[in-house]
Design an enzyme around this catalytic site. Structure first.
Site, PDB file in Angstrom:
ATOM      1  N   GLU A 273      -2.846  -5.625  -0.230  1.00 44.60           N
ATOM      2  CA  GLU A 273      -3.345  -5.882  -1.586  1.00 44.60           C
ATOM      3  C   GLU A 273      -2.624  -7.118  -2.119  1.00 44.60           C
ATOM      4  O   GLU A 273      -1.391  -7.166  -2.069  1.00 44.60           O
ATOM      5  CB  GLU A 273      -3.052  -4.688  -2.490  1.00 44.60           C
ATOM      6  CG  GLU A 273      -3.765  -3.416  -2.098  1.00 44.60           C
ATOM      7  CD  GLU A 273      -3.365  -2.268  -3.012  1.00 44.60           C
ATOM      8  OE1 GLU A 273      -3.748  -2.291  -4.193  1.00 44.60           O
ATOM      9  OE2 GLU A 273      -2.641  -1.383  -2.545  1.00 44.60           O
ATOM     10  N   ARG A 488       6.109   4.637   8.716  1.00 42.06           N
ATOM     11  CA  ARG A 488       6.622   3.547   7.871  1.00 42.06           C
ATOM     12  C   ARG A 488       8.039   3.177   8.290  1.00 42.06           C
ATOM     13  O   ARG A 488       8.767   3.994   8.851  1.00 42.06           O
ATOM     14  CB  ARG A 488       6.673   3.998   6.398  1.00 42.06           C
ATOM     15  CG  ARG A 488       5.340   3.985   5.691  1.00 42.06           C
ATOM     16  CD  ARG A 488       5.506   4.572   4.302  1.00 42.06           C
ATOM     17  NE  ARG A 488       6.340   3.714   3.483  1.00 42.06           N
ATOM     18  CZ  ARG A 488       5.871   2.916   2.527  1.00 42.06           C
ATOM     19  NH1 ARG A 488       4.582   2.880   2.281  1.00 42.06           N
ATOM     20  NH2 ARG A 488       6.681   2.179   1.806  1.00 42.06           N
ATOM     21  N   LYS A 498       6.714  -2.402  -5.616  1.00 35.89           N
ATOM     22  CA  LYS A 498       6.403  -3.559  -6.470  1.00 35.89           C
ATOM     23  C   LYS A 498       6.854  -3.309  -7.906  1.00 35.89           C
ATOM     24  O   LYS A 498       7.433  -4.181  -8.561  1.00 35.89           O
ATOM     25  CB  LYS A 498       4.894  -3.824  -6.428  1.00 35.89           C
ATOM     26  CG  LYS A 498       4.383  -4.219  -5.056  1.00 35.89           C
ATOM     27  CD  LYS A 498       2.873  -4.064  -4.946  1.00 35.89           C
ATOM     28  CE  LYS A 498       2.426  -4.236  -3.501  1.00 35.89           C
ATOM     29  NZ  LYS A 498       1.023  -3.889  -3.300  1.00 35.89           N
TER      30      LYS A 498
END
Length: 777
Positions: A273, A488, A498
């Site tokens: 994104e 991950r 973020k």
């Protein structure tokens, strides 16, 4: 329950095994159907133990339950009589998911009716023994008989293994005769040469080259881990062979068309994104997606998932592409979800027409969580939803007044996820053309389908969305890629979300997304971490399915491995102490050659001036000689690296407070002097520069964990995470350095030139120290 227990024991299962089977509802159901099918052929008492074993193994291994009757009937008719034939049958039905099954091809693949005569077995074993006769006579019964078995079975695929073993035993006995005492002795193992413990400690793994192309003895390179069969991924076009993949009547036709387009080439994508900067976890995703394609001669797309115009900025698009290329990868194509907005809209209309989606007016607050109330509009007429969706498209509803929802239940229990929502925000690429935007759950799989992706590689948390991924592609009857999940990559002593990084920037804890104390990729580049080291780190962590949390010092170790071979040595003094060499003339100057890589002087060198005035580190001088201290004191001389001189203190000059300001020393050639206990670095006529020393940003391993940091991550900031030295000194060889050039400051650490540097003053960031300190980063 009692009836099933009796049924299962009737085919030869022990009572305990039958009871264990009953605990597994799915297995019990399949086995019951299989036994019932066989009873139609042989009657209730016609199932012997060998047939029962095959039925049980078939039931426990079969994935596609619609094939139960077919396989059970094949067992009942004695077409499948061995475990080998059953395995071939299971493979066949997995590879042929659509009806009708070609009976002739099935029987041929499973060896139905193939009879292996004793003569064939005898001839095959004789041939194998003849091939290995010389080695057999030499090693006798110490020879690995499994080799003979394996080769004989390869020659006679459908032969009974026991029959082959008996024939091998008999022919070997005939050749070698009975075992002697020597044959019965255990074969001695060759002794391994012992390696000194210290040698093991200092042994360093070979560097893994960019993109992990070079392997090490201990760690498989990334390319080796990703190549071919290593991951057990499906081959292009064989999507239907993967567990959980849904086969529809049109699947095989869609896969055939997909193969015509791709030519059977592997296709992956990296779909970030564009609303933030990539971090160390993304490095694994980049290496996995681009690396898997590269390792298998495929292609990888960089696709921006730009479906949320409120949070997307051009700087993020640019930074993401820069980081992918910095890590050494070139996208086959750069695409955007927004490229497909019209096609995605058309597919949404089709989804409504097929009865799989509806327009809903529940508010956002009502839809949050997993126990949202069912929508009262779920069963509204298709035509009504089509009209309302068109009105959404034309901007006739306010934001939040209507959404398009899909009629499905996700794996985590969430019902009817949103496919489209209204946002009156201009899009960076399409402007005001759209006021409705698709969600991730709707967009992701369809963009994968449009781009004919073969392997949709996602992190583990997307496993809960796999069934919805398959559902949507199949509901629209479009090509369906296969989703694979991997673990991950997380690091301790940092945050990567973020939202939290923005909070750190807004509160002034860090300067920006590229502050070298962060673990964003731009921050690591600014700090001086080479891209090869990050790729090597991903290789060391490994391509794992499980989630990985790693200490930063493993990453540091990878950085040192690369910089040790690539960063030229220079001399720099962070806390200078002036030294005047009194027995040299005022005008004295000579050039000293300094090798860029002392371990390999053929890689080049540079020269630095040596004059009457030099500067050394304050820590390299002590007024009082202490036990174990080997550097300069009034009683103890020290050598100057590369200069060929040994200096001895003559006078110590101090200020009024007793602080040492300057040393007056004499020097002599190192050839004429007794060898000193230590050699120190120095600079002369240096450049003044700024040096920034970094420590870890947080004090605790898991700053986001309330049990470790009850007051939140902002309360855990290390007050000493940045130390700026404004007047450090470095030798003049770095004068022409470019931003991000890397050096080893001898005896100090590895440093990289910061973008804040100017023509008047260079700024260096400490990348890592020379030696590993697990407590620091």
């Amino acid at each position: 329950m009692a009836d099933c227990l009796t049924l299962f024991t009737s085919i030869g299962l022990s009572e305990q095994k039958a009871k264990e089977t009953l605990k597994n509802d799915a297995l019990s159901s399949v086995l019951k159907d299989a036994i019932t099918q066989v009873h139609q052929t042989h009657g209730a008492s016609g199932v012997d133990k060998s047939m029962g074993v095959l039925l049980y193994n078939m039931a426990s291994r079969l994935k596609d339950t619609k094939r139960v009757a077919f396989l059970a009937d094949s067992i009942a008719q004695r077409k499948l009589c061995t475990e080998l034939q059953l395995t071939a049958a299971l493979d066949f039905v997995k590879s042929h998911p659509q009806d009708p099954i070609n009976q002739k091809a099935f029987e041929e693949a499973c060896g139905v009716g193939v009879v292996i005569t004793p003569e064939q077995v005898e001839d095959a074993v004789e041939s194998v023994i003849k091939k290995h006769k010389e080695q057999l006579l030499k090693e006798r019964y110490h020879f690995n008989m499994g080799v003979l078995m394996g080769e004989a079975r390869s020659a006679l695929k459908w032969a009974d293994g026991k029959v082959i073993k008996n024939e091998v035993d008999m022919q070997v006995l005939h050749l070698l005769g009975p075992k002697t005492e020597a044959d019965l002795e255990k074969k001695s193992k060759p002794q391994k040469s012992k390696v000194a413990e210290n040698d093991v400690k200092v042994k360093r793994e070979e560097e893994v080259a960019v993109n992990g192309e070079v392997s090490t003895g201990e760690v498989k390179s990334l390319m080796e881990q990703l190549r071919g069969e290593a991951l057990k991924f499906h081959k292009a076009g064989e999507n239907f062979k993967t567990e959980g993949y849904v086969v529809t009547p049109n699947t095989m036709a869609l896969l055939k068309k997909h193969l015509e387009i791709t030519g059977g080439q592997i296709r992956t994508r990296f779909p970030p994104e564009p609303n933030g900067i990539l971090h160390i976890g993304h490095a694994k995703a980049i290496n996995f997606n681009f690396g898997y394609a590269k390792a298998n001669s495929g292609i990888c797309f960089l696709r921006y998932d730009d479906t949320n115009p409120e949070k997307e900025e051009e700087k993020y698009f640019t930074a993401i592409k820069d980081m992918v290329e910095w890590l050494g990868y070139t996208p086959y194509a750069v695409t955007h979800a927004s490229d497909n907005f019209q096609q995605l809209y058309n597919l949404a209309v089709d989804l409504i027409r097929r009865g799989h989606a509806y327009v809903c007016h529940q508010k956002g607050e009502e839809l949050k969580g997993h126990n949202a109330p069912p929508s009262p509009w779920r069963d509204r007429p298709i035509e009504e939803s089509l009209v309302l969706f068109e009105r959404m498209r034309k901007g006739l509803f306010a934001e939040g007044e209507a959404t398009l929802r899909m009629k499905m239940v996700m794996e985590d229990g969430k019902m009817d996820p949103v496919a489209y929502r209204i946002k009156y925000t201009a899009h960076h690429r399409t402007g005001d053309e759209w006021c409705i935007y698709p969600t991730y759950d709707y967009t992701h799989c369809l963009c994968d389908s449009i781009e004919n992706i073969t392997h949709s590689l996602c992190t583990k948390e997307f496993q809960a969305r796999r069934s919805s991924y398959y559902w949507l592609c199949n509901a629209l009857d479009v090509y369906c890629p296969v989703q694979w999940e991997y673990g991950r990559l997380n690091l301790t002593y940092t945050v990567v979300s973020k939202r939290k990084i923005i909070k750190l920037v807004e509160t002034g804890v860090v300067r920006d997304w590229d502050d070298p104390r962060l673990f964003t990729l731009t921050a690591l580049r600014r700090r001086g971490f080479p891209p090869e080291a990050i790729n090597n780190f991903c290789a060391r962590v490994g391509v794992t399915v499980s989630q990985t949390t790693t200490e930063p010092h493993l990453l540091e170790s990878c950085v040192r491995d690369v910089l040790n071979d690539t960063a030229p040595r220079v001399m720099a003094v962070l806390e200078p102490l002036k030294v005047t060499i009194t027995n040299l003339p005022e005008s004295s100057q000579s050039d000293v050659r300094v090798p860029d890589f002392p371990a390999n002087e053929a890689k080049g060198s540079h020269t630095v001036p040596f004059t009457r005035t030099i500067f050394i580190e304050q820590s390299d001088f002590r007024e009082v000689l202490e036990k174990g201290y080997k550097r300069l004191t009034p009683e103890q001389p020290v050598g100057l690296r590369h200069a060929g001189f040994v200096i001895s203190v003559q006078k110590v000059l101090k200020d009024a407070q007793g602080k040492v300001l300057e040393l007056e020393v004499s020097c002599c050639s190192s050839d004429a002097a007794e060898k000193p206990k230590a050699f120190i670095h120095w600079v002369s006529r240096p450049l003044v520069c700024e040096v920034r020393l970094y420590e870890r940003l947080f004090q605790h391993k898991h700053p986001e964990d309330p049990s470790e940091v009850p007051n939140g991550f902002l309360s855990d900031i290390n007050p000493n995470s940045l130390h700026v030295i404004s007047s450090a000194l470095v030798d003049t060889s770095v004068k022409g350095a470019k931003v991000f050039d890397k050096f080893q400051f001898e005896r100090v650490g590895y440093f990289s030139l910061d973008p804040d540097s100017t023509a008047d003053k260079l700024v260096f960031n400490r990348t890592v120290t020379l030696k590993e300190d697990p407590g620091k980063i």
